[in-house]
Design a protein around this motif. Structure first.
Motif, PDB file in Angstrom:
ATOM      1  N   ASP A  72      -2.485  -0.926   4.085  1.00 54.21           N
ATOM      2  CA  ASP A  72      -1.476   0.803   3.744  1.00 54.21           C
ATOM      3  C   ASP A  72      -1.705   0.226   3.134  1.00 54.21           C
ATOM      4  O   ASP A  72      -0.901  -0.584   2.075  1.00 54.21           O
ATOM      5  N   MET A  73      -2.319   1.880   1.706  1.00 55.76           N
ATOM      6  CA  MET A  73      -1.866   1.255   0.166  1.00 55.76           C
ATOM      7  C   MET A  73      -0.933   2.484   0.121  1.00 55.76           C
ATOM      8  O   MET A  73      -0.185   2.123  -1.506  1.00 55.76           O
ATOM      9  N   GLN A  74       0.194   2.774   0.641  1.00 57.14           N
ATOM     10  CA  GLN A  74       1.163   3.256   0.305  1.00 57.14           C
ATOM     11  C   GLN A  74       2.959   1.969  -0.293  1.00 57.14           C
ATOM     12  O   GLN A  74       3.684   2.180  -1.013  1.00 57.14           O
ATOM     13  N   THR A  75       2.540   1.073   1.138  1.00 63.39           N
ATOM     14  CA  THR A  75       3.612  -0.055   1.569  1.00 63.39           C
ATOM     15  C   THR A  75       2.981  -1.263   0.627  1.00 63.39           C
ATOM     16  O   THR A  75       3.079  -2.257   0.385  1.00 63.39           O
ATOM     17  N   LEU A  76       1.059  -1.537   0.544  1.00 60.10           N
ATOM     18  CA  LEU A  76       0.451  -2.694  -0.139  1.00 60.10           C
ATOM     19  C   LEU A  76       0.295  -3.706   0.903  1.00 60.10           C
ATOM     20  O   LEU A  76       0.166  -4.956   0.951  1.00 60.10           O
ATOM     21  N   ASP A  77       0.598  -3.826   2.034  1.00 62.39           N
ATOM     22  CA  ASP A  77       0.484  -4.186   3.287  1.00 62.39           C
ATOM     23  C   ASP A  77      -0.990  -5.385   3.946  1.00 62.39           C
ATOM     24  O   ASP A  77      -1.860  -3.966   3.520  1.00 62.39           O
ATOM     25  N   ASN A  78      -1.025  -6.242   3.380  1.00 67.38           N
ATOM     26  CA  ASN A  78      -1.974  -6.887   4.319  1.00 67.38           C
ATOM     27  C   ASN A  78      -2.562  -7.107   5.403  1.00 67.38           C
ATOM     28  O   ASN A  78      -1.220  -6.755   5.796  1.00 67.38           O
ATOM     29  N   SER A  79      -3.392  -7.059   5.775  1.00 67.95           N
ATOM     30  CA  SER A  79      -3.749  -6.678   7.359  1.00 67.95           C
ATOM     31  C   SER A  79      -4.560  -7.836   7.982  1.00 67.95           C
ATOM     32  O   SER A  79      -4.772  -8.528   6.552  1.00 67.95           O
ATOM     33  N   GLY A  80      -5.166  -8.033   9.140  1.00 66.22           N
ATOM     34  CA  GLY A  80      -5.975  -9.470   9.597  1.00 66.22           C
ATOM     35  C   GLY A  80      -6.886  -9.809   8.273  1.00 66.22           C
ATOM     36  O   GLY A  80      -7.221 -11.096   8.802  1.00 66.22           O
ATOM     37  N   CYS A  81      -7.702  -8.332   8.510  1.00 61.79           N
ATOM     38  CA  CYS A  81      -9.222  -8.232   7.694  1.00 61.79           C
ATOM     39  C   CYS A  81      -8.843  -8.807   6.574  1.00 61.79           C
ATOM     40  O   CYS A  81     -10.264  -8.731   5.516  1.00 61.79           O
ATOM     41  N   CYS A  82      -7.911  -8.415   5.355  1.00 63.60           N
ATOM     42  CA  CYS A  82      -8.247  -8.473   4.211  1.00 63.60           C
ATOM     43  C   CYS A  82      -7.249  -8.496   3.706  1.00 63.60           C
ATOM     44  O   CYS A  82      -5.651  -7.788   4.387  1.00 63.60           O
ATOM     45  N   LYS A  83      -7.060  -9.246   2.597  1.00 63.49           N
ATOM     46  CA  LYS A  83      -5.989 -10.043   2.234  1.00 63.49           C
ATOM     47  C   LYS A  83      -5.823  -9.753   0.578  1.00 63.49           C
ATOM     48  O   LYS A  83      -7.345 -10.117   0.151  1.00 63.49           O
ATOM     49  N   ILE A  84      -5.520  -8.804  -0.275  1.00 65.87           N
ATOM     50  CA  ILE A  84      -5.404  -8.197  -1.492  1.00 65.87           C
ATOM     51  C   ILE A  84      -4.781  -9.780  -2.181  1.00 65.87           C
ATOM     52  O   ILE A  84      -3.543 -10.298  -2.297  1.00 65.87           O
ATOM     53  N   PRO A  85      -5.168 -10.229  -3.523  1.00 67.27           N
ATOM     54  CA  PRO A  85      -5.453 -11.689  -4.135  1.00 67.27           C
ATOM     55  C   PRO A  85      -3.402 -11.290  -4.774  1.00 67.27           C
ATOM     56  O   PRO A  85      -2.881 -10.049  -4.943  1.00 67.27           O
ATOM     57  N   LYS A  86      -3.077 -12.050  -4.744  1.00 61.96           N
ATOM     58  CA  LYS A  86      -1.611 -12.751  -4.891  1.00 61.96           C
ATOM     59  C   LYS A  86      -1.650 -12.245  -6.590  1.00 61.96           C
ATOM     60  O   LYS A  86      -0.542 -12.093  -7.743  1.00 61.96           O
ATOM     61  N   ASP A  90      -1.696  -5.550  -9.445  1.00 60.07           N
ATOM     62  CA  ASP A  90      -3.070  -4.673  -9.973  1.00 60.07           C
ATOM     63  C   ASP A  90      -3.816  -4.472  -9.987  1.00 60.07           C
ATOM     64  O   ASP A  90      -4.076  -2.958  -9.575  1.00 60.07           O
ATOM     65  N   PHE A  91      -4.548  -4.832 -11.118  1.00 52.21           N
ATOM     66  CA  PHE A  91      -5.830  -4.383 -10.585  1.00 52.21           C
ATOM     67  C   PHE A  91      -6.353  -4.480  -9.129  1.00 52.21           C
ATOM     68  O   PHE A  91      -7.654  -3.136  -9.306  1.00 52.21           O
ATOM     69  N   TRP A  92      -6.336  -5.513  -8.266  1.00 49.03           N
ATOM     70  CA  TRP A  92      -7.263  -5.426  -7.278  1.00 49.03           C
ATOM     71  C   TRP A  92      -6.627  -4.296  -6.500  1.00 49.03           C
ATOM     72  O   TRP A  92      -7.688  -3.301  -5.639  1.00 49.03           O
ATOM     73  N   VAL A  93      -5.225  -3.840  -6.071  1.00 47.19           N
ATOM     74  CA  VAL A  93      -5.374  -2.247  -5.368  1.00 47.19           C
ATOM     75  C   VAL A  93      -5.392  -1.063  -5.928  1.00 47.19           C
ATOM     76  O   VAL A  93      -5.901  -0.737  -5.538  1.00 47.19           O
ATOM     77  N   ALA A  94      -5.442  -0.825  -7.697  1.00 41.19           N
ATOM     78  CA  ALA A  94      -6.493   0.067  -7.794  1.00 41.19           C
ATOM     79  C   ALA A  94      -7.837   0.337  -7.815  1.00 41.19           C
ATOM     80  O   ALA A  94      -8.138   1.301  -7.516  1.00 41.19           O
ATOM     81  N   LYS A  95      -8.578  -0.649  -7.876  1.00 42.20           N
ATOM     82  CA  LYS A  95      -9.582  -0.378  -7.277  1.00 42.20           C
ATOM     83  C   LYS A  95     -10.170  -0.732  -5.891  1.00 42.20           C
ATOM     84  O   LYS A  95     -10.758   0.507  -5.586  1.00 42.20           O
ATOM     85  N   ILE A  96      -9.476  -0.705  -4.779  1.00 44.45           N
ATOM     86  CA  ILE A  96      -9.814  -0.818  -3.656  1.00 44.45           C
ATOM     87  C   ILE A  96      -8.859   1.051  -3.648  1.00 44.45           C
ATOM     88  O   ILE A  96     -10.056   1.213  -2.542  1.00 44.45           O
ATOM     89  N   ARG A  97      -8.181   1.055  -4.212  1.00 43.27           N
ATOM     90  CA  ARG A  97      -7.524   2.246  -3.834  1.00 43.27           C
ATOM     91  C   ARG A  97      -8.825   3.197  -4.383  1.00 43.27           C
ATOM     92  O   ARG A  97      -8.905   4.186  -3.234  1.00 43.27           O
ATOM     93  N   ARG A  98      -9.578   3.108  -5.143  1.00 43.97           N
ATOM     94  CA  ARG A  98     -10.454   3.449  -6.486  1.00 43.97           C
ATOM     95  C   ARG A  98     -11.373   3.888  -5.413  1.00 43.97           C
ATOM     96  O   ARG A  98     -12.303   5.072  -4.290  1.00 43.97           O
ATOM     97  N   ASN A  99     -11.909   2.757  -4.173  1.00 44.26           N
ATOM     98  CA  ASN A  99     -12.832   2.563  -3.870  1.00 44.26           C
ATOM     99  C   ASN A  99     -13.018   3.275  -2.382  1.00 44.26           C
ATOM    100  O   ASN A  99     -14.028   4.119  -1.829  1.00 44.26           O
ATOM    101  N   LYS A 100     -12.077   3.568  -2.352  1.00 44.98           N
ATOM    102  CA  LYS A 100     -11.507   4.189  -0.375  1.00 44.98           C
ATOM    103  C   LYS A 100     -11.500   5.625  -0.848  1.00 44.98           C
ATOM    104  O   LYS A 100     -12.184   6.438  -0.021  1.00 44.98           O
ATOM    105  N   GLU A 101     -10.484   6.415  -2.142  1.00 44.48           N
ATOM    106  CA  GLU A 101     -10.809   7.319  -2.275  1.00 44.48           C
ATOM    107  C   GLU A 101     -12.238   8.374  -2.362  1.00 44.48           C
ATOM    108  O   GLU A 101     -12.484   9.456  -2.055  1.00 44.48           O
ATOM    109  N   ARG A 102     -13.685   6.920  -3.007  1.00 39.64           N
ATOM    110  CA  ARG A 102     -14.892   7.420  -3.664  1.00 39.64           C
ATOM    111  C   ARG A 102     -15.260   7.549  -2.136  1.00 39.64           C
ATOM    112  O   ARG A 102     -16.419   8.534  -1.417  1.00 39.64           O
TER     113      ARG A 102
END
Length: 127
Positions: A72-86, A90-102
């Motif tokens: 969930d890109m709004q709350t930035l919660d991790n899922s069972g198969c995808c964990k955003i690095p600690k 900020d870099f990883w959230v922006a990158k994943i958000r851009r990938n999803k939009e693209r």
């Protein structure tokens, strides 16, 4: 982070976008079932991993981390198969958000061109 910046760069640079294990699993399964396909079609938006021209269908085989599966890109919660690095979050959230939009934009373009899109997630291929 347990690795130095150079080690992390080397690890991340080694990750390729073609002929990944999940993609090879999907390709073998389709071939066994008699489907014939083209790989990474350059003329279509997004360069789909597999193109079934006979059925006007594109298949994208997405890695859960790189494409933010079930995150969930709004709350930035991790899922069972995808964990955003600690680290460098900020870099990883922006990158994943851009990938999803693209991904959404490319699939919209393909739909306008009359193509069907199927997305296969890496976690769906695990037994």
């Amino acid at each position: 982070d347990k690795l130095t910046a150079q080690q992390r760069h080397k690890n991340m640079a080694a990750i390729r976008g073609k002929d990944t294990k999940p993609e090879l699993i999907v390709r073998r399964g389709l071939w066994k079932r008699g489907f014939r396909y083209r790989l990474n079609h350059k003329r279509l938006p997004g360069h789909p991993d597999l193109v079934l021209r006979k059925y006007r269908t594109c298949i994208f085989v997405n890695g859960c981390f790189w494409h933010g599966h079930l995150v969930d890109m709004q709350t930035l919660d991790n899922s069972g198969c995808c964990k955003i690095p600690k680290t460098n979050r900020d870099f990883w959230v922006a990158k994943i958000r851009r990938n999803k939009e693209r991904d959404k934009e490319e699939q919209r373009k393909l739909a306008e061109m009359g193509w069907h899109c199927i997305t296969v997630w890496e976690c769906e291929l695990k037994p």
